[in-house]
Design an enzyme around this catalytic site. Structure first.
Site, PDB file in Angstrom:
ATOM      1  N   ILE A 235      28.400  85.688  87.553  1.00 55.70           N
ATOM      2  CA  ILE A 235      28.680  87.080  87.136  1.00 55.70           C
ATOM      3  C   ILE A 235      29.819  87.639  87.971  1.00 55.70           C
ATOM      4  O   ILE A 235      29.923  87.361  89.175  1.00 55.70           O
ATOM      5  CB  ILE A 235      27.406  87.958  87.266  1.00 55.70           C
ATOM      6  CG1 ILE A 235      27.692  89.404  86.819  1.00 55.70           C
ATOM      7  CG2 ILE A 235      26.832  87.954  88.663  1.00 55.70           C
ATOM      8  CD1 ILE A 235      26.439  90.250  86.652  1.00 55.70           C
ATOM      9  N   ARG A 243      30.734  98.859  91.713  1.00 57.93           N
ATOM     10  CA  ARG A 243      29.925  99.980  92.233  1.00 57.93           C
ATOM     11  C   ARG A 243      29.764 101.099  91.210  1.00 57.93           C
ATOM     12  O   ARG A 243      29.753 102.282  91.546  1.00 57.93           O
ATOM     13  CB  ARG A 243      30.483 100.540  93.539  1.00 57.93           C
ATOM     14  CG  ARG A 243      30.419  99.612  94.736  1.00 57.93           C
ATOM     15  CD  ARG A 243      29.069  98.990  95.002  1.00 57.93           C
ATOM     16  NE  ARG A 243      28.003  99.841  95.483  1.00 57.93           N
ATOM     17  CZ  ARG A 243      27.736 100.088  96.746  1.00 57.93           C
ATOM     18  NH1 ARG A 243      28.470  99.547  97.677  1.00 57.93           N
ATOM     19  NH2 ARG A 243      26.725 100.847  97.097  1.00 57.93           N
ATOM     20  N   LEU A 246      27.527  98.493  86.877  1.00 58.15           N
ATOM     21  CA  LEU A 246      27.820  97.621  85.739  1.00 58.15           C
ATOM     22  C   LEU A 246      27.264  96.218  85.960  1.00 58.15           C
ATOM     23  O   LEU A 246      26.852  95.539  85.009  1.00 58.15           O
ATOM     24  CB  LEU A 246      29.324  97.583  85.463  1.00 58.15           C
ATOM     25  CG  LEU A 246      29.934  98.950  85.114  1.00 58.15           C
ATOM     26  CD1 LEU A 246      31.426  98.822  84.843  1.00 58.15           C
ATOM     27  CD2 LEU A 246      29.233  99.547  83.903  1.00 58.15           C
ATOM     28  N   GLY A 247      27.264  95.768  87.227  1.00 59.08           N
ATOM     29  CA  GLY A 247      26.623  94.488  87.544  1.00 59.08           C
ATOM     30  C   GLY A 247      25.141  94.577  87.200  1.00 59.08           C
ATOM     31  O   GLY A 247      24.559  93.662  86.590  1.00 59.08           O
ATOM     32  N   GLU A 268      21.362  81.435  88.278  1.00 59.78           N
ATOM     33  CA  GLU A 268      21.609  80.158  88.962  1.00 59.78           C
ATOM     34  C   GLU A 268      21.763  80.424  90.458  1.00 59.78           C
ATOM     35  O   GLU A 268      22.391  81.404  90.860  1.00 59.78           O
ATOM     36  CB  GLU A 268      22.898  79.545  88.403  1.00 59.78           C
ATOM     37  CG  GLU A 268      23.233  78.209  89.010  1.00 59.78           C
ATOM     38  CD  GLU A 268      24.505  77.625  88.402  1.00 59.78           C
ATOM     39  OE1 GLU A 268      24.627  77.583  87.165  1.00 59.78           O
ATOM     40  OE2 GLU A 268      25.373  77.217  89.190  1.00 59.78           O
TER      41      GLU A 268
END
Ligand SMILES: CC(=O)SCCNC(=O)CCNC(=O)[C@H](O)C(C)(C)COP(=O)(O)OP(=O)(O)OC[C@H]1O[C@@H](n2cnc3c(N)ncnc32)[C@H](O)[C@@H]1OP(=O)(O)O
Length: 371
Positions: A235, A243, A246-247, A268
């Protein structure tokens, strides 16, 4: 206007070793941003490398220090790279691979006789923020930006999530080979672990856009076949968009996919430090919701299995999250009162929690998943 990436290696080995018991304490997390990136190289230079670590470094194009100083991302955004990689360059040279013009370019006249050649191979890599093609020439990027088909036409792939704010599209590596290869090359500048940049046809890519825009903000990749059934291989949220939760949105979405497939799974391993803190943030909040207000809220005692069944998270990941929250002891006894205290502390700090449906960023009503 075409560009072929450098010759790709054929092995698609990906490592999945255990994250172990490492939990980042809150104070360490806060220093992460300052200590990472360009100091990272110095640390790894000192570290003694085993032969297999050398080989893996070569296979994945990892260098000890950043060798491209800046990325110009689109015509207006410029920032430092975080990690060194040789994958943009022709084998064994400091010449950039084929550029957006389709010509081979000598980037920097390297004095091969220098006793200590410059660590920076290229001052600025110009990368299209729509299709990730690259060049060393600013004017070529400007010219390309005017005609880039990924900018002017519909973005690639099928929509899997579309809220008024964000859209996630599934792009098959086998169908959009060049786009995915260039995206993977770009990722190497911000992720030093063994991020894949070859054999993209073995993966699908979930690309995040602001709804109505063709400009990608980040993505994650997923193996088409994963023996560990991982729901996410790699990712990246591009630096200008980090920040903003969105992650978290993409990580949460990856669990929506695996829930639709009916598997208990996770990313993973190993995780990067940023990957770890991002996941702890998601796991901790979702677990806290389920124990406080969700399916498990009526229970006086809960087991790790029950939490796993209810959240879709792997047991090891749940243990990591509960340790991070300081809500579990060495006998795996879970302290529900501590979880409440953790949640309150987060709220007092003004941190984002889950909504009343137990989601952090995803709104289920906008899911359009095809599995
Ligand atoms: C399986 C794998 O792929 S592991 C590899 C993971 N990828 C990378 O390391 C590539 C480079 N890093 C990134 O792209 C990003 O940092 C990601 C994808 C890991 C996280 O994306 P972001 O959108 O920036 O994270 P997001 O805004 O959702 O942050 C969620 C929480 O994680 C923590 N966090 C994220 N970034 C940081 C940071 N730089 N410093 C401290 N805490 C952070 C915070 O707790 C944050 O919540 P808060 O903002 O309310 O405090």
């Amino acid at each position: 206007m075409t560009m072929d990436p450098p010759e790709f290696q054929t092995s698609a080995a990906t490592a999945a070793s255990a994250v172990g018991e490492t939990i980042l304490a809150d104070d360490k997390i806060l220093t992460l941003k300052r200590s990472k990136k360009r100091t990272q190289g110095k640390k790894s230079k000192k570290a003694k490398k085993t032969p297999s670590a050398e080989n893996e470094g070569q296979l994945y194009g990892i260098l000890d220090e950043p060798n491209i100083d800046y990325v110009q991302f689109g015509v207006s955004q410029r920032f430092h790279t975080w990690y060194g990689t040789n994958v943009y360059f022709e084998n064994g040279t400091r010449k950039l691979g084929i550029t957006v013009e389709g010509k081979k370019n000598r980037i920097k006249d390297v004095e091969e006789t220098d006793s200590e050649p410059s660590k920076v191979w290229l001052d600025t890599l110009f990368v299209c923020e729509y299709c990730f093609k690259y060049t060393d020439d600013e004017q070529k990027l400007v010219d390309h930006d005017r005609v880039c088909s990924y900018k002017s036409r519909c973005a690639p792939g099928r929509i899997q999530y579309k809220s008024p704010e964000y859209t996630i599209r599934k792009v098959k590596g086998s169908k959009h080979v060049l786009f995915c290869q260039c995206l993977c090359l770009f990722t190497k500048l911000f992720l030093d672990n063994k991020s894949m940049y070859f054999k993209v046809e073995n993966y699908e890519f979930f690309i995040l856009y602001k709804t109505g825009s063709n400009k990608p903000m980040g993505f994650f990749s997923k193996d088409l076949v994963s023996f560990q059934q991982n729901n996410l291989a790699c990712i990246l949220i591009f630096p200008p968009y980090q920040r903003r939760q969105l992650g978290t949105l993409l990580m949460e979405f990856s669990y929506k996919l695996s829930r639709a497939e009916g598997v208990i799974t996770g990313p993973e391993l190993p995780l990067s430090p940023f990957g770890l803190i991002g996941y702890l943030h998601l796991w901790a909040n979702v677990i806290a919701y389920q124990l406080e207000a969700g399916e498990l809220s009526e229970r006086a005692e809960v087991t790790l299995d029950e939490i796993s069944h209810c959240t879709g998270f792997r047991i090891n990941d749940i243990i990591m999250a509960l340790k991070y929250m300081q809500c579990i002891d060495s006998d795996y006894k879970i302290y529900l009162a501590h979880i409440r205290a953790w949640k309150k502390k987060q709220a007092d700090k003004g941190k984002l929690g889950t909504n009343t449906r137990g989601n952090m960023m995803i709104d289920d009503e906008y899911l359009l998943i095809d599995v």
